[in-house]
Write an enzyme that holds these catalytic residues in place. Structure first.
Site, short mmCIF file in Angstrom:
data_model
loop_
_atom_site.label_atom_id
_atom_site.label_comp_id
_atom_site.label_asym_id
_atom_site.label_seq_id
_atom_site.Cartn_x
_atom_site.Cartn_y
_atom_site.Cartn_z
N CYS A 42 20.25 12.22 10.95
CA CYS A 42 21.21 11.19 10.57
C CYS A 42 21.93 10.55 11.77
O CYS A 42 22.59 9.52 11.62
CB CYS A 42 22.24 11.77 9.61
N HIS A 50 27.74 6.76 9.26
CA HIS A 50 26.57 7.23 8.52
C HIS A 50 26.98 7.47 7.07
O HIS A 50 28.01 8.10 6.80
CB HIS A 50 26.05 8.52 9.15
N ASN A 108 22.40 8.98 0.74
CA ASN A 108 22.25 9.31 2.16
C ASN A 108 20.81 9.02 2.58
O ASN A 108 19.88 9.72 2.21
CB ASN A 108 22.57 10.79 2.36
#
Length: 404
Positions: free
Chosen positions: A180, A330, A360
């Site tokens: 990520c 993020h 996500n």
């Protein structure tokens, strides 16, 4: 714990000393040993089209020379799979509900690769959109960076993207694996190639297909992840126009135990006997486990480390929180986004979030959200953005950038 810092010195002092041919990366940017800031070796294309027309191969068309360069973001693009999976859809296969998921995460929908979709096709679509906005031809790319932890090929998917884009000069293309945090690392890597290597156009793609590594019977993780791709074009510019003001990068391998998808051997295979062969050879077939995550520890890590990283990047850039127009984190969990914004005293109206629609999406989450914000008119040319990625590794980092 690894640490790297941002770039400074918008102007180049006059040369009063002999410059050593070697260049070192110092704590606050690119410097020669004598401290001549941001004088770097540029591997530039010499009379590009003329050299190519004369029969000189692309690999021979670069020579080093001293230049001073900045970099800026000039285009963005994104792509998502066609299949949308809602919280209600998940409630049919695991013990959960739309309310349970949305209250804890802020997520209501996510996109999942299926059918003819692949990570590579998504990345190519996002890249084409970014190149079109930037008005950059694929043949003018010097480098393609694919930030992903889920490539279609174990050896990397970036060269396939370069091929699909039709880059005739065969620019370098390779993968960056940092989960990520990948896109932020890719962005800083692009800046390094431009400032330290004289590259002119670098394509940075964040793309992941975490759905391939999710245990869809584990409601603690399957509710979180989705697939997508996002891309930006980072372009060389005069140092006075530089759009990367500062950055801060870290890693801590001790945190791997909280978030991982480890290599494992197939327990169904059996070791060979001792009848003249070596025990344990040939190796068993192998694969990777599904994503394992300790959500509480990851939350604590994010709300502690991310604000510190952004504050560090702002300090190196000589800016304060009030100087930024947008906070772009993020997209992991709305609670994390809200907590970080609160600690940085950034009001909700200056926070970019599209988590509700995509979940996500790992390395693609920042460029995906950026692309939507730019195309909707929310982010405009000249706006300053504080971006931060965090996740498996553990890795985390931030960058203070100007759009356009």
């Amino acid at each position: 714990m690894a640490n790297a810092t941002g770039f400074f010195s918008p102007t180049v002092p006059s040369l009063k000393k002999k410059i050593s041919p070697s260049l070192d990366v110092y704590r606050y940017g690119f410097c020669s040993p004598e401290g001549i800031s941001r004088r770097v070796l540029r591997a530039s294309t010499v009379e590009g089209s003329e050299r190519l027309d004369s029969g000189v191969s692309p690999s021979e068309s670069r020579i080093p020379r001293l230049v001073s360069k900045g970099c800026k973001l000039v285009g963005c693009g994104s792509a998502v799979p066609t299949l949308q999976v809602s919280n209600d859809d998940l409630a049919k296969i695991v013990d959960t509900s739309d309310e349970w998921i949305s209250v804890r995460t802020g997520i209501r929908n996510r996109r999942v690769i299926t059918g003819k979709d692949s990570l590579t096709t998504l990345a190519v679509e996002a890249a084409k959109n970014a190149l079109q906005m930037a008005e950059v031809d694929p043949d003018d790319l010097d480098l393609v960076l694919l930030c992903t932890s889920t490539p279609d090929d174990l050896f990397g998917s970036a060269p396939q993207i370069q091929k699909a884009l039709g880059c005739k000069r065969n620019p370098l293309a390779y993968d960056i694996t940092a989960a990520c945090s990948g896109f932020v690392l890719g962005l800083i890597s692009a800046a390094c190639y431009i400032r330290g290597g004289g590259f002119n156009n670098v394509l940075v793609i964040g793309a992941d297909a975490l759905s391939r590594h999710v245990d869809w019977t584990d409601r603690g993780t399957c509710i979180l992840f989705g697939d997508a791709a996002g891309a930006v074009v980072v372009q060389a510019c005069n140092s006075e126009e530089d759009g990367l003001f500062g950055f801060d990068l870290h890693s801590d391998g001790d945190g791997q135990r909280h978030l991982n998808a480890r290599f494992k051997e197939n327990d169904a295979d059996h070791d060979l006997g001792s009848n003249g062969s070596v025990l344990g050879f040939p190796p068993r077939r192998s694969s990777y486990s599904c994503i394992q995550m300790n959500g509480k520890e990851v939350f604590r890590f994010a709300v502690r480390c991310v604000p510190q990283s952004i504050e560090s990047a702002l300090k190196k850039a000589g800016l304060t929180g009030s100087s930024i127009d947008w906070l772009l984190l993020h997209q992991a969990n709305q609670r994390i986004i809200d907590a970080v914004a609160s600690r940085l005293e950034i009001p909700p109206e200056r926070v970019i979030s599209n988590l509700v629609n995509y979940g996500n999406t790992s390395a693609s989450s920042i460029p995906l959200a950026l692309d939507e914000a730019v195309r909707s008119g929310k982010v405009q040319s000249g706006h300053t953005i504080a971006a931060a990625g965090f996740g498996a590794g553990l890795t985390w980092g931030s960058a203070i950038v100007r759009w356009g």
